[in-house]
Scaffold this active site. Structure first.
Site, PDB file in Angstrom:
ATOM      1  CB  THR A  93      -7.672   1.892   5.249  1.00 60.54           C
ATOM      2  OG1 THR A  93      -7.498   2.770   6.526  1.00 60.54           O
ATOM      3  CG2 THR A  93      -8.852   2.107   4.440  1.00 60.54           C
ATOM      4  CB  VAL A  94      -2.625  -0.672   5.978  1.00 59.25           C
ATOM      5  CG1 VAL A  94      -3.153  -1.735   6.734  1.00 59.25           C
ATOM      6  CG2 VAL A  94      -2.650  -0.885   4.447  1.00 59.25           C
ATOM      7  CB  CYS A 106      -0.869  -0.113   1.020  1.00 63.44           C
ATOM      8  SG  CYS A 106      -1.776   1.443   1.309  1.00 63.44           S
ATOM      9  CE1 TYR A 163      -5.246   2.454  -5.524  1.00 68.88           C
ATOM     10  CE2 TYR A 163      -3.883   4.298  -5.297  1.00 68.88           C
ATOM     11  CZ  TYR A 163      -4.005   3.275  -4.953  1.00 68.88           C
ATOM     12  OH  TYR A 163      -2.931   2.489  -4.190  1.00 68.88           O
ATOM     13  CD1 TRP A 191      -5.944  -3.796   4.840  1.00 66.94           C
ATOM     14  CD2 TRP A 191      -4.444  -4.658   3.617  1.00 66.94           C
ATOM     15  NE1 TRP A 191      -5.716  -2.704   3.438  1.00 66.94           N
ATOM     16  CE2 TRP A 191      -4.780  -3.496   2.958  1.00 66.94           C
ATOM     17  CE3 TRP A 191      -3.464  -5.533   2.983  1.00 66.94           C
ATOM     18  CZ2 TRP A 191      -4.115  -2.995   1.905  1.00 66.94           C
ATOM     19  CZ3 TRP A 191      -3.161  -5.144   1.931  1.00 66.94           C
ATOM     20  CH2 TRP A 191      -3.362  -4.007   1.216  1.00 66.94           C
TER      21      TRP A 191
END
Length: 337
Positions: free
Chosen positions: A118-119, A51, A181, A84
């Protein structure tokens, strides 16, 4: 794709990708005003090598020498709709938190949590609860609120006298970070072409800026360079082909090519990059973009190790400070370029 570090709320009327920036805004501060004071050993930074948003936090932690006081958990490169997962660890559980999936830390704090998991995320180890996944604020706080625990010689990544300029430049950098993105996840031809044009306009402006100076702001590495590098270093490996951002590769844009080489060869940057995991994440997880899940064998990334020649522009990467030492053995990435 929320759990991929690509949180989305909805697609625009014309098929435009829109990023959900609604994160857990709790901060870990020196005075603990949000209930989470800075304490060595109390928190765990959860990231994924794949990421780019997490890559920022990994770089800042390295540059500031926070490894001894802020441990790091590394999720695997792929995930399902749940979140994740720690499939790189023995038994598929994070060795410190004891959880299989990052979502467990979010649900421990917010049982009805419905936003993107999210990370990067910082988790409070004693409670097992997610404290924050607000990645833009996170790196600023590592620079400011954690200052007491910086290594000797740590660089000033967000110096007070340059903050306004750094913030302004980062607005342009975000058009690249998010633009890949928007280009790749567009749902209509019109949306793709609009995003494509905006992305390369921003890249051209950054190239013009960097033609005459070694770093984005001032004569040292700052938060702005930390923001831009993770996107540029991933560009040829995934964004050019996978996201159809194919006007040029970074390796075909001389200024950005040499700037990326310069940072890649700087301790704390290239030694955080794991290309096999990066490629596996994008090509396997994004089945709406790559239905077969085939991971391309290329490209050849050895050019990142070639001379960059940007020393002639002057500048001192770490200012009056020093480079970080080698990463801990458990956090070293393979030499794959």
């Amino acid at each position: 794709m929320a759990q991929a570090g690509v949180p989305v709320d909805d697609q625009g009327m014309a098929g435009e990708f829109k990023r959900d920036m609604n994160y857990i805004a709790t901060r870990i501060t020196a005075d603990g005003r949000d209930g989470y004071p800075v304490e060595p050993g109390r928190y765990r930074l959860v990231v994924a090598r794949a990421c780019p948003w997490a890559n920022r936090a990994v770089i800042v932690r390295r540059l500031l020498g926070l490894e001894p006081v802020l441990s790091m958990g590394i999720a695997g490169p792929t995930h399902d709709e749940r979140s994740w997962q720690f499939d790189l660890d023995p038994g598929g559980r994070d060795t410190v938190l004891g959880i299989e999936r990052l979502r467990e830390a979010f649900l421990a704090r917010f049982p009805d949590y419905e936003k993107g998991i999210t990370v990067p995320t910082i988790v409070d180890i004693p409670s097992g609860q997610a404290v924050t996944n607000d990645f833009p604020q996170m790196t600023l706080d590592l620079s400011g609120e954690w200052r007491e625990h910086h290594r000797p010689g740590a660089p000033e990544l967000y110096p007070e006298d340059l903050r306004a300029e750094i913030d302004q430049v980062n607005d342009l950098v975000f058009k690249v970070n998010n633009g890949v993105y928007k280009t790749g996840f567009a749902q209509t031809q019109e949306a793709h072409e609009k995003a494509f044009a905006e992305l390369f306009e921003a890249m051209d402006l950054l190239s013009e800026r960097l033609a005459g100076q070694r770093f984005l702001v001032g004569d040292t590495i700052t938060e702005a360079d930390v923001h831009l590098f993770p996107t540029l270093v991933r560009f040829d490996a995934v964004y050019h082909g996978h996201f159809k951002a194919n006007r040029h590769k970074v390796s075909e844009m001389p200024v950005l090519r040499d700037y990326t080489r310069d940072l890649f060869q700087t301790p704390g940057f290239g030694d955080t990059i794991h290309f096999p995991q990066i490629k596996e994440h994008y090509y396997v997880v994004h089945r709406n973009v790559n239905p077969t899940g085939i991971i391309p064998a290329g490209p050849d990334l050895s050019g990142l190790l070639e001379p960059h020649g940007r020393e002639k522009l002057g500048g001192r990467p770490f200012g009056n400070g020093t480079p970080p030492g080698p990463p801990p053995e458990s956090e070293r990435v393979p030499d794959v370029v």
